[in-house]
Write a protein that holds these residues in place. Structure first.
Motif, PDB file in Angstrom:
ATOM      1  N   ARG A   1       0.827  -1.215   0.000  1.00 45.41           N
ATOM      2  CA  ARG A   1       0.000   0.000   0.000  1.00 45.41           C
ATOM      3  C   ARG A   1       0.863   1.268   0.000  1.00 45.41           C
ATOM      4  O   ARG A   1       0.346   2.365   0.224  1.00 45.41           O
ATOM      5  CB  ARG A   1      -0.944   0.008   1.205  1.00 45.41           C
ATOM      6  CG  ARG A   1      -1.967  -1.109   1.196  1.00 45.41           C
ATOM      7  CD  ARG A   1      -3.077  -0.866   2.212  1.00 45.41           C
ATOM      8  NE  ARG A   1      -2.550  -0.837   3.587  1.00 45.41           N
ATOM      9  CZ  ARG A   1      -3.297  -0.536   4.660  1.00 45.41           C
ATOM     10  NH1 ARG A   1      -4.579  -0.218   4.507  1.00 45.41           N
ATOM     11  NH2 ARG A   1      -2.766  -0.559   5.862  1.00 45.41           N
ATOM     12  N   SER A   2       2.144   1.121  -0.258  1.00 54.33           N
ATOM     13  CA  SER A   2       3.062   2.265  -0.242  1.00 54.33           C
ATOM     14  C   SER A   2       3.143   2.934  -1.608  1.00 54.33           C
ATOM     15  O   SER A   2       2.970   2.278  -2.643  1.00 54.33           O
ATOM     16  CB  SER A   2       4.473   1.804   0.171  1.00 54.33           C
ATOM     17  OG  SER A   2       4.476   1.307   1.491  1.00 54.33           O
ATOM     18  N   ASP A   3       3.415   4.227  -1.600  1.00 60.51           N
ATOM     19  CA  ASP A   3       3.685   4.938  -2.845  1.00 60.51           C
ATOM     20  C   ASP A   3       4.958   4.364  -3.455  1.00 60.51           C
ATOM     21  O   ASP A   3       6.004   4.323  -2.795  1.00 60.51           O
ATOM     22  CB  ASP A   3       3.853   6.431  -2.557  1.00 60.51           C
ATOM     23  CG  ASP A   3       4.282   7.205  -3.780  1.00 60.51           C
ATOM     24  OD1 ASP A   3       3.431   7.488  -4.625  1.00 60.51           O
ATOM     25  OD2 ASP A   3       5.494   7.522  -3.876  1.00 60.51           O
ATOM     26  N   ILE A   4       4.891   3.943  -4.701  1.00 52.39           N
ATOM     27  CA  ILE A   4       6.011   3.222  -5.305  1.00 52.39           C
ATOM     28  C   ILE A   4       7.262   4.093  -5.405  1.00 52.39           C
ATOM     29  O   ILE A   4       8.382   3.623  -5.197  1.00 52.39           O
ATOM     30  CB  ILE A   4       5.625   2.628  -6.677  1.00 52.39           C
ATOM     31  CG1 ILE A   4       6.710   1.676  -7.189  1.00 52.39           C
ATOM     32  CG2 ILE A   4       5.315   3.706  -7.674  1.00 52.39           C
ATOM     33  CD1 ILE A   4       6.865   0.415  -6.382  1.00 52.39           C
TER      34      ILE A   4
ATOM     35  N   ASP B   1       3.212  -7.873   1.794  1.00 52.17           N
ATOM     36  CA  ASP B   1       1.794  -7.533   1.702  1.00 52.17           C
ATOM     37  C   ASP B   1       1.244  -7.669   3.115  1.00 52.17           C
ATOM     38  O   ASP B   1       0.608  -8.666   3.453  1.00 52.17           O
ATOM     39  CB  ASP B   1       1.081  -8.456   0.719  1.00 52.17           C
ATOM     40  CG  ASP B   1      -0.417  -8.152   0.616  1.00 52.17           C
ATOM     41  OD1 ASP B   1      -0.795  -6.997   0.880  1.00 52.17           O
ATOM     42  OD2 ASP B   1      -1.181  -9.070   0.282  1.00 52.17           O
ATOM     43  N   THR B   2       1.500  -6.675   3.930  1.00 53.55           N
ATOM     44  CA  THR B   2       1.235  -6.741   5.367  1.00 53.55           C
ATOM     45  C   THR B   2      -0.234  -6.977   5.688  1.00 53.55           C
ATOM     46  O   THR B   2      -0.562  -7.701   6.631  1.00 53.55           O
ATOM     47  CB  THR B   2       1.718  -5.445   6.045  1.00 53.55           C
ATOM     48  OG1 THR B   2       3.113  -5.279   5.773  1.00 53.55           O
ATOM     49  CG2 THR B   2       1.512  -5.485   7.549  1.00 53.55           C
ATOM     50  N   VAL B   3      -1.128  -6.367   4.923  1.00 52.23           N
ATOM     51  CA  VAL B   3      -2.553  -6.483   5.229  1.00 52.23           C
ATOM     52  C   VAL B   3      -3.240  -7.610   4.457  1.00 52.23           C
ATOM     53  O   VAL B   3      -4.428  -7.864   4.662  1.00 52.23           O
ATOM     54  CB  VAL B   3      -3.283  -5.144   4.971  1.00 52.23           C
ATOM     55  CG1 VAL B   3      -2.817  -4.091   5.964  1.00 52.23           C
ATOM     56  CG2 VAL B   3      -3.065  -4.656   3.549  1.00 52.23           C
TER      57      VAL B   3
ATOM     58  N   GLU C   1      -0.875  -7.133  -9.166  1.00 54.07           N
ATOM     59  CA  GLU C   1      -0.318  -5.886  -8.655  1.00 54.07           C
ATOM     60  C   GLU C   1       0.898  -6.135  -7.768  1.00 54.07           C
ATOM     61  O   GLU C   1       1.833  -5.321  -7.762  1.00 54.07           O
ATOM     62  CB  GLU C   1      -1.379  -5.074  -7.912  1.00 54.07           C
ATOM     63  CG  GLU C   1      -1.964  -5.732  -6.683  1.00 54.07           C
ATOM     64  CD  GLU C   1      -3.091  -4.911  -6.070  1.00 54.07           C
ATOM     65  OE1 GLU C   1      -3.415  -3.813  -6.590  1.00 54.07           O
ATOM     66  OE2 GLU C   1      -3.665  -5.364  -5.052  1.00 54.07           O
ATOM     67  N   TYR C   2       0.903  -7.242  -7.053  1.00 51.27           N
ATOM     68  CA  TYR C   2       2.059  -7.552  -6.200  1.00 51.27           C
ATOM     69  C   TYR C   2       3.277  -7.857  -7.068  1.00 51.27           C
ATOM     70  O   TYR C   2       4.384  -7.375  -6.806  1.00 51.27           O
ATOM     71  CB  TYR C   2       1.727  -8.721  -5.286  1.00 51.27           C
ATOM     72  CG  TYR C   2       2.691  -8.905  -4.126  1.00 51.27           C
ATOM     73  CD1 TYR C   2       2.942  -7.883  -3.216  1.00 51.27           C
ATOM     74  CD2 TYR C   2       3.340 -10.127  -3.939  1.00 51.27           C
ATOM     75  CE1 TYR C   2       3.810  -8.063  -2.154  1.00 51.27           C
ATOM     76  CE2 TYR C   2       4.210 -10.317  -2.876  1.00 51.27           C
ATOM     77  CZ  TYR C   2       4.435  -9.283  -1.982  1.00 51.27           C
ATOM     78  OH  TYR C   2       5.312  -9.469  -0.924  1.00 51.27           O
ATOM     79  N   GLY C   3       3.098  -8.630  -8.108  1.00 46.19           N
ATOM     80  CA  GLY C   3       4.193  -8.898  -9.033  1.00 46.19           C
ATOM     81  C   GLY C   3       4.681  -7.634  -9.713  1.00 46.19           C
ATOM     82  O   GLY C   3       5.893  -7.416  -9.861  1.00 46.19           O
ATOM     83  N   ALA C   4       3.739  -6.773 -10.118  1.00 51.44           N
ATOM     84  CA  ALA C   4       4.107  -5.520 -10.780  1.00 51.44           C
ATOM     85  C   ALA C   4       4.911  -4.612  -9.858  1.00 51.44           C
ATOM     86  O   ALA C   4       5.809  -3.891 -10.312  1.00 51.44           O
ATOM     87  CB  ALA C   4       2.853  -4.801 -11.258  1.00 51.44           C
TER      88      ALA C   4
ATOM     89  N   ILE D   1       4.164 -16.604  -5.486  1.00 47.18           N
ATOM     90  CA  ILE D   1       4.601 -17.087  -6.795  1.00 47.18           C
ATOM     91  C   ILE D   1       4.717 -15.927  -7.785  1.00 47.18           C
ATOM     92  O   ILE D   1       5.668 -15.861  -8.577  1.00 47.18           O
ATOM     93  CB  ILE D   1       3.626 -18.158  -7.329  1.00 47.18           C
ATOM     94  CG1 ILE D   1       3.599 -19.377  -6.377  1.00 47.18           C
ATOM     95  CG2 ILE D   1       4.020 -18.588  -8.739  1.00 47.18           C
ATOM     96  CD1 ILE D   1       4.939 -20.043  -6.159  1.00 47.18           C
ATOM     97  N   ALA D   2       3.766 -14.986  -7.734  1.00 46.77           N
ATOM     98  CA  ALA D   2       3.834 -13.809  -8.609  1.00 46.77           C
ATOM     99  C   ALA D   2       5.090 -13.002  -8.323  1.00 46.77           C
ATOM    100  O   ALA D   2       5.735 -12.488  -9.253  1.00 46.77           O
ATOM    101  CB  ALA D   2       2.588 -12.941  -8.421  1.00 46.77           C
ATOM    102  N   ALA D   3       5.452 -12.907  -7.056  1.00 47.13           N
ATOM    103  CA  ALA D   3       6.677 -12.191  -6.691  1.00 47.13           C
ATOM    104  C   ALA D   3       7.900 -12.911  -7.247  1.00 47.13           C
ATOM    105  O   ALA D   3       8.814 -12.281  -7.805  1.00 47.13           O
ATOM    106  CB  ALA D   3       6.768 -12.076  -5.166  1.00 47.13           C
TER     107      ALA D   3
END
Length: 234
Positions: free
Chosen positions: A123-126, A148-150, A157-160, A193-195
């Motif tokens: 949820r952080s600004d990239i 992905d703390t929450v 989106e996590y992979g991106a 896996i996406a990561a």
């Protein structure tokens, strides 16, 4: 678990071939400190990591617990999302950046192996997070964990997020990227896996997915996803 059970688990994880055992949070209690210290002396091959907030008292306590380990690691963290910085840390971005640099540099003065986590990374600004990651690596971090703390992220989106970090952080080749996923939406393994598909080389996970709230990514499910998916990736 009691101390004996934790030691039995640590030895079994070593036999299993786990690379890193995060043994606990030494500042949390005397019991946690003693457990981390005991695990540090009971295994030889795995790295033994101790978790600590980005403050010197935590880092010092963690080092006292793991300094006898054959392969010790200090794992410090600080939130980088706007919501956490505003309501939990009550700090502005420049203050957080300075805190990260100071904490990692202090940890590195004690231990050769330092991991830094951007708490609430998903949820952080990239742009800001990339600045933090670059600063942490310059200060001495050799592992960068973006959790992905929450547990709300989608695999795409996590992979991106990891892909963008690899593209935008100039010194990223000096660190191993790590993922840490919670299972609130049942996607912890899919996100892991996406990561991995986007350059992550350390996956933080737990046996049977046991963890806070809905749990974490399950070690055994990640292993079998990798094993059965090898032909796809090849």
């Amino acid at each position: 678990m009691n101390l004996d059970e934790k030691l039995r688990m640590a030895r079994q994880l070593e036999r299993l071939g786990v690379d890193v055992i995060e043994a606990g949070f030494p500042i949390a209690s005397v019991g946690d400190f003693e457990a981390v210290k005991a695990v540090s002396g009971s295994v030889e091959r795995p790295v033994v990591a101790a978790l600590c907030r980005a403050v010197e008292t935590d880092i010092t306590r963690a080092w006292e617990a793991i300094k006898s380990a054959r392969r010790p690691r200090l794992h410090t963290f600080l939130a980088t999302s706007d919501i956490h910085m505003k309501y939990k840390l009550r700090k502005e971005r420049p203050e957080v950046l300075k805190s990260v640099e100071a904490a990692v540099r202090f940890a590195r003065s004690l231990c050769d192996d330092v991991e830094f986590s951007c708490e609430d990374a998903s949820r952080s600004d990239i742009g800001f997070m990339c600045d933090v990651v670059e600063a942490a690596i310059d200060a001495g971090a050799s592992v960068i964990n973006l959790p992905d703390t929450v547990g709300y992220a989608m695999p795409s989106e996590y992979g991106a997020m990891f892909r963008q970090v690899r593209e935008r952080v100039k010194n990223i080749n000096r660190a191993v990227l790590s993922a840490h996923c919670h299972n609130d939406l049942g996607l912890a393994v899919a996100n892991s896996i996406a990561a991995m598909e986007n350059g992550v080389r350390q996956l933080e996970c737990t046996v049977n997915g046991i963890g806070e709230r809905a749990g974490n990514a399950a070690l055994e499910e990640i292993v079998m996803a990798i094993k059965t998916g090898v032909s796809v990736w090849e």
